[in-house]
Design a protein around this motif. Structure first.
Motif, PDB file in Angstrom:
ATOM      1  N   LYS A 181       0.853  -1.183   0.000  1.00  0.00           N
ATOM      2  CA  LYS A 181       0.000   0.000   0.000  1.00  0.00           C
ATOM      3  C   LYS A 181       0.895   1.241   0.000  1.00  0.00           C
ATOM      4  CE  LYS A 181      -3.914  -2.123   2.374  1.00  0.00           C
ATOM      5  NZ  LYS A 181      -4.820  -2.052   3.551  1.00  0.00           N
ATOM      6  N   HIS A 238       1.366   5.483  -0.450  1.00  0.00           N
ATOM      7  CA  HIS A 238       0.796   6.834  -0.401  1.00  0.00           C
ATOM      8  C   HIS A 238       1.759   7.767  -1.105  1.00  0.00           C
ATOM      9  CE1 HIS A 238      -1.491  10.255   1.142  1.00  0.00           C
ATOM     10  NE2 HIS A 238      -0.330  10.806   1.491  1.00  0.00           N
ATOM     11  N   GLU A 264      -1.469  -1.167  -4.292  1.00  0.00           N
ATOM     12  CA  GLU A 264      -2.606  -0.304  -3.985  1.00  0.00           C
ATOM     13  C   GLU A 264      -2.125   1.102  -3.619  1.00  0.00           C
ATOM     14  OE1 GLU A 264      -6.440  -0.018  -0.908  1.00  0.00           O
ATOM     15  OE2 GLU A 264      -5.076  -1.756  -0.850  1.00  0.00           O
ATOM     16  N   VAL A 279      -3.075   4.406  -1.790  1.00  0.00           N
ATOM     17  CA  VAL A 279      -4.033   4.787  -0.745  1.00  0.00           C
ATOM     18  C   VAL A 279      -3.969   6.285  -0.493  1.00  0.00           C
ATOM     19  CG1 VAL A 279      -3.964   2.531   0.355  1.00  0.00           C
ATOM     20  CG2 VAL A 279      -2.342   4.294   1.095  1.00  0.00           C
ATOM     21  N   GLU A 323      -2.582   4.388   6.320  1.00  0.00           N
ATOM     22  CA  GLU A 323      -2.829   3.079   5.725  1.00  0.00           C
ATOM     23  C   GLU A 323      -1.639   2.570   4.913  1.00  0.00           C
ATOM     24  OE1 GLU A 323      -6.262   3.530   3.319  1.00  0.00           O
ATOM     25  OE2 GLU A 323      -7.655   3.832   4.999  1.00  0.00           O
TER      26      GLU A 323
END
Length: 426
Positions: A2, A4, A30, A32, A37
């Motif tokens: 994840k 960012h 992913e 995010v 997260e």
């Protein structure tokens, strides 16, 4: 994983961070929105001003507070000119130069980027998953100018352009993903194609995109005023080309411009503005202005202010001069005090507010196409939508259904607090 991703600075940085997001998603990771997260943070940093560098450092610290177990990768112009400063910050696992930026996803994931990712998008993704309706497309990087205040040339290197076919392929793929607008970006966008041996390369690129792509909107980011060939504004005969021009002036005083080593002057810029206004009805023209450049006397500032008002811009991006390491301006005599820079900046910002309000008033009572980008709130009457006209004025309107990522005819009304309030006409 994840991830960012964040950026500070210009639209070029935005286009690069968007490309990284598409690469991460295309490889099965992913992206995010909430930092807490994330397993990994990526920051595309900026160094154009001291404030931009400060913001970049703050974001790294914020990342670490959000998740002390996650690692951070930093790239961008601040990473280029001050890697040691960033490397000392908590959570930073690697600092990558601009030269290594294209390989950042490989550095983070340990996976080779496949051929299809170098465009950088050829796999399944969607505009909603990236949270945008406008795509920023990097077509050029670096700069061969020698403006005395600019650290970007040091951080980004010499000008270099992507092949027209590569850009066209990316824009068409973005259209297939559902995007409604492509914004062409670069450090020195007007120089596009010079390194490829193209004459008037930017015009050629735009013509090819208009001819071979059905992207509903095509927008150009900042254009240096000395790069545009005669007849350039004739391109706006195609209504898909957005009627917003950002032409950086930096100062309206010839003496100041000379110290800045800008390749324009009052006479040349006045002629350019006249040509743009004549060729593009309804165009919104904005500019950059630096307040308090070294040696800017009260008389020079007054001359600059008068010229800015004469040009009748539709908004200003005002920057207080910020000394940047390695630039000639940082070593100039007669540095302007912070108090004077603040006062001059305030004057220019007040002028900008008036200019923007005047342009908004010229649109009142007209119908314009608005690209609705997001819902910002909900009321008993419907959703509050936020979007932009093609000449880049922000509009809000209430409508009972979700209009996100749609271009709709909208009746424009009152302008308050930087926003035009409209009524959707479907």
């Amino acid at each position: 994983m994840k991830v960012h991703l964040r950026m500070v600075g210009c639209r070029l940085n935005q286009s690069e961070i968007d490309s990284m997001a598409r690469q991460f998603q295309g490889m099965g990771h992913e992206v995010v929105e909430r930092p807490e997260e994330a397993d990994h943070f990526v920051l595309n940093s900026c160094a154009v001003t001291q404030e931009a560098s400060k913001t970049s450092r703050k974001l790294v610290r914020d990342f670490h507070r959000s998740n002390p177990e996650a690692e951070t990768t930093v790239t961008g112009c601040y990473a280029q000119i001050a890697p040691q400063e960033l490397d000392r910050l908590p959570g930073v696992a690697r600092v990558l130069s601009n030269a290594d930026k294209d390989d950042l996803v490989s550095f983070v994931t340990g996976e080779a980027i496949k051929i299809f990712d170098s465009e950088p998008i050829e796999r399944a993704a969607s505009a909603p998953s990236l949270g945008r309706t406008r795509a920023f497309v990097k077509v050029q990087d670096g700069c061969d100018n020698e403006c005395t205040f600019c650290v970007t040339t040091i951080a980004r290197g010499q000008g270099r352009s992507r092949e027209i076919g590569q850009v066209l392929r990316e824009v068409n793929t973005l259209r297939q993903l559902g995007y409604q607008e492509a914004v062409l970006t670069g450090v020195h966008l007007g120089s596009y194609g010079q390194d490829l041996g193209l004459n008037d390369g930017l015009s050629q690129l735009v013509k090819e995109l208009l001819r071979h792509s059905d992207m509903p909107r095509l927008r150009l980011s900042s254009l240096e005023p000395w790069d545009l060939a005669p007849g350039f504004f004739d391109l706006w005969g195609d209504p898909r080309l957005c009627r917003h021009l950002h032409l950086p002036l930096q100062s309206g005083c010839d003496a100041t411009l000379k110290r800045m080593r800008r390749q324009t002057n009052q006479a040349a810029f006045r002629a350019l503005m006249g040509a743009a206004r004549a060729a593009i009805p309804g165009a919104r023209i904005t500019t950059d202005v630096i307040a308090g450049f070294p040696g800017e006397s009260d008389r020079e500032f007054a001359t600059s202010r008068a010229f800015i008002e004469e040009m009748g811009f539709d908004g200003l991006h005002v920057f207080r001069y910020s000394s940047r390491p390695g630039t000639p301006a940082s070593r100039m005599k007669n540095q302007v005090s912070s108090a004077v820079k603040r006062a001059r900046s305030a004057e220019l910002l007040a002028i900008s507010d008036t200019m923007e309000a005047n342009f908004a008033a010229s649109l009142a009572g007209t119908q314009q196409n608005v690209l609705w980008e997001q819902i910002t709130a909900a009321t008993p009457e419907g959703f509050v939508h936020s979007g932009y006209t093609d000449n880049y004025m922000r509009v809000k309107a209430v409508y009972p259904r979700d209009l996100s990522n749609r271009i709709c005819a909208t009746y424009l009304g009152e302008f308050t607090d930087g926003v035009i309030h409209g009524t959707v006409r479907l």
